[in-house]
Scaffold this motif. Structure first.
Motif, short mmCIF file in Angstrom:
data_model
loop_
_atom_site.label_atom_id
_atom_site.label_comp_id
_atom_site.label_asym_id
_atom_site.label_seq_id
_atom_site.Cartn_x
_atom_site.Cartn_y
_atom_site.Cartn_z
N ILE A 197 63.51 -7.39 12.08
CA ILE A 197 64.64 -6.84 11.33
C ILE A 197 65.01 -5.51 11.97
CG2 ILE A 197 65.38 -5.95 9.09
CD1 ILE A 197 63.32 -7.90 7.81
N MET A 198 66.28 -5.36 12.29
CA MET A 198 66.73 -4.17 13.03
C MET A 198 67.45 -3.13 12.19
SD MET A 198 65.63 -4.50 15.97
CE MET A 198 64.95 -5.70 17.04
N GLY A 199 67.58 -3.35 10.88
CA GLY A 199 68.30 -2.37 10.08
C GLY A 199 67.97 -2.50 8.61
N PRO B 5 69.81 -1.59 4.59
CA PRO B 5 68.87 -2.30 3.74
C PRO B 5 68.68 -3.74 4.23
CG PRO B 5 71.00 -2.21 2.66
CD PRO B 5 71.11 -1.40 3.93
N ALA B 6 67.49 -4.23 4.03
CA ALA B 6 67.17 -5.62 4.33
C ALA B 6 66.48 -6.20 3.10
CB ALA B 6 66.26 -5.72 5.54
N PHE B 7 66.77 -7.46 2.84
CA PHE B 7 66.27 -8.13 1.64
C PHE B 7 65.46 -9.34 2.05
CE2 PHE B 7 70.24 -6.03 0.91
CZ PHE B 7 70.05 -5.34 -0.26
N ILE B 8 64.25 -9.42 1.53
CA ILE B 8 63.41 -10.60 1.73
C ILE B 8 63.41 -11.32 0.39
CG2 ILE B 8 61.14 -11.48 2.34
CD1 ILE B 8 60.73 -8.75 3.85
N ILE B 9 64.02 -12.50 0.39
CA ILE B 9 64.16 -13.29 -0.84
C ILE B 9 63.51 -14.65 -0.57
CG2 ILE B 9 65.76 -14.27 -2.52
CD1 ILE B 9 67.80 -12.12 -1.56
N GLY B 10 62.34 -14.84 -1.12
CA GLY B 10 61.59 -16.05 -0.79
C GLY B 10 61.26 -16.01 0.70
N ASP B 11 61.68 -17.05 1.44
CA ASP B 11 61.44 -17.11 2.88
C ASP B 11 62.64 -16.62 3.69
OD1 ASP B 11 58.92 -18.20 2.47
OD2 ASP B 11 59.69 -20.26 2.45
N GLU B 12 63.71 -16.25 3.01
CA GLU B 12 64.96 -15.86 3.68
C GLU B 12 65.04 -14.34 3.83
OE1 GLU B 12 67.40 -18.02 4.74
OE2 GLU B 12 66.23 -19.73 4.05
N VAL B 13 65.76 -13.91 4.86
CA VAL B 13 65.99 -12.49 5.11
C VAL B 13 67.49 -12.25 5.20
CG1 VAL B 13 65.69 -10.58 6.74
CG2 VAL B 13 63.81 -12.17 6.33
N VAL B 14 67.96 -11.23 4.50
CA VAL B 14 69.35 -10.81 4.57
C VAL B 14 69.35 -9.36 5.03
CG1 VAL B 14 71.50 -10.44 3.30
CG2 VAL B 14 69.99 -12.34 2.67
N VAL B 15 70.00 -9.08 6.15
CA VAL B 15 70.10 -7.71 6.65
C VAL B 15 71.49 -7.20 6.31
CG1 VAL B 15 69.98 -6.20 8.66
CG2 VAL B 15 68.47 -8.18 8.51
N GLY B 16 71.53 -6.06 5.64
CA GLY B 16 72.80 -5.51 5.19
C GLY B 16 73.11 -6.00 3.78
N LEU B 17 74.07 -5.37 3.16
CA LEU B 17 74.41 -5.70 1.78
C LEU B 17 75.44 -6.83 1.75
CD1 LEU B 17 74.08 -5.19 -1.21
CD2 LEU B 17 75.73 -3.34 -1.04
N ASP B 18 74.97 -8.05 2.00
CA ASP B 18 75.81 -9.25 1.89
C ASP B 18 75.64 -9.78 0.47
OD1 ASP B 18 77.02 -11.74 2.03
OD2 ASP B 18 76.24 -12.18 4.03
N LYS B 19 76.50 -9.30 -0.42
CA LYS B 19 76.36 -9.57 -1.85
C LYS B 19 76.36 -11.06 -2.17
CE LYS B 19 78.54 -5.21 -3.06
NZ LYS B 19 79.68 -4.55 -3.69
N SER B 20 77.29 -11.80 -1.59
CA SER B 20 77.36 -13.24 -1.91
C SER B 20 76.14 -13.98 -1.39
CB SER B 20 78.66 -13.85 -1.37
OG SER B 20 78.74 -13.69 0.02
N LYS B 21 75.64 -13.61 -0.21
CA LYS B 21 74.45 -14.25 0.34
C LYS B 21 73.22 -13.96 -0.54
CE LYS B 21 71.98 -16.17 3.70
NZ LYS B 21 72.08 -17.53 4.15
N ILE B 22 73.09 -12.71 -0.97
CA ILE B 22 71.96 -12.33 -1.83
C ILE B 22 72.00 -13.13 -3.12
CG2 ILE B 22 70.99 -10.46 -3.23
CD1 ILE B 22 71.97 -8.56 -0.91
N GLU B 23 73.16 -13.18 -3.77
CA GLU B 23 73.27 -13.91 -5.04
C GLU B 23 73.04 -15.40 -4.85
OE1 GLU B 23 75.90 -11.64 -8.18
OE2 GLU B 23 77.05 -12.01 -6.35
N SER B 24 73.47 -15.95 -3.71
CA SER B 24 73.27 -17.39 -3.48
C SER B 24 71.80 -17.75 -3.29
CB SER B 24 74.09 -17.86 -2.28
OG SER B 24 73.53 -17.41 -1.07
N LEU B 25 71.01 -16.81 -2.78
CA LEU B 25 69.57 -17.08 -2.54
C LEU B 25 68.72 -16.95 -3.79
CD1 LEU B 25 69.07 -15.31 0.90
CD2 LEU B 25 69.16 -17.77 0.45
N LEU B 26 69.25 -16.30 -4.82
CA LEU B 26 68.48 -16.15 -6.05
C LEU B 26 68.37 -17.49 -6.76
CD1 LEU B 26 70.01 -12.86 -7.48
CD2 LEU B 26 67.90 -13.13 -6.18
#
Length: 112
Positions: free
Chosen positions: A49-51, A53-74
Motif C-alpha cells: 500500500i503506497m498511501g 488513508p487505506a482501508f482493509i475490509i475483509g480481504d480487500e484493500v481500498v487506497v484513498g477515500l473511494d466512498k462507493s467502493k468502501i460501502e460496496s465491500l461492507l
C-alpha cells in the motif's frame, strides 16, 4: 460482520476527511496510524500500500477515500430506528427483515 481497519497518518488531511465520512455513515472501524504503530506500517508494506488513508475490509484493500467502493465491500448497512433514530447495523442482501431497536425496543420491518 467484516472488520474495517483504516490505516492513517496524523499528518495527512485526507485521513481526517475519511474518518468524518465513516463516522457520519455510522461505520465502525479500527484506526491504525502508520507513523506511530510499527505493526501498521509493516502491514502497509506487506500489502504494498503506497498511501493513506487505506482501508482493509475483509480481504480487500481500498487506497484513498473511494466512498462507493468502501460501502460496496461492507456486509452491512446502517439505518436509523424509526422511533428514536439510533443508528443500527443490519446485514445486507437478506430481503425484508424485522428489526428491533436495542435502545427503545421498537420493532419495524426494513428491506436490506
Amino acid at each position: 460482520m467484516k472488520e474495517i481497519i483504516m490505516l492513517t497518518s496524523k499528518t495527512w488531511p485526507h485521513c481526517y476527511t475519511a474518518k468524518e465520512f465513516l463516522s457520519e455513515k455510522g461505520i465502525k472501524y479500527i484506526e491504525k496510524d502508520v507513523n506511530s504503530d510499527p505493526n501498521a506500517r509493516q502491514e502497509m508494506m506487506k500489502r504494498n500500500i503506497m498511501g493513506v488513508p487505506a482501508f482493509i475490509i475483509g480481504d480487500e484493500v481500498v487506497v484513498g477515500l473511494d466512498k462507493s467502493k468502501i460501502e460496496s465491500l461492507l456486509d452491512y448497512k446502517v439505518i436509523n430506528c424509526i422511533e428514536c433514530f439510533k443508528r443500527l447495523r443490519i446485514p445486507k442482501n437478506k430481503g425484508n427483515i424485522m428489526v428491533t431497536c436495542p435502545e427503545c425496543k421498537t420493532k419495524f420491518k426494513t428491506k436490506t
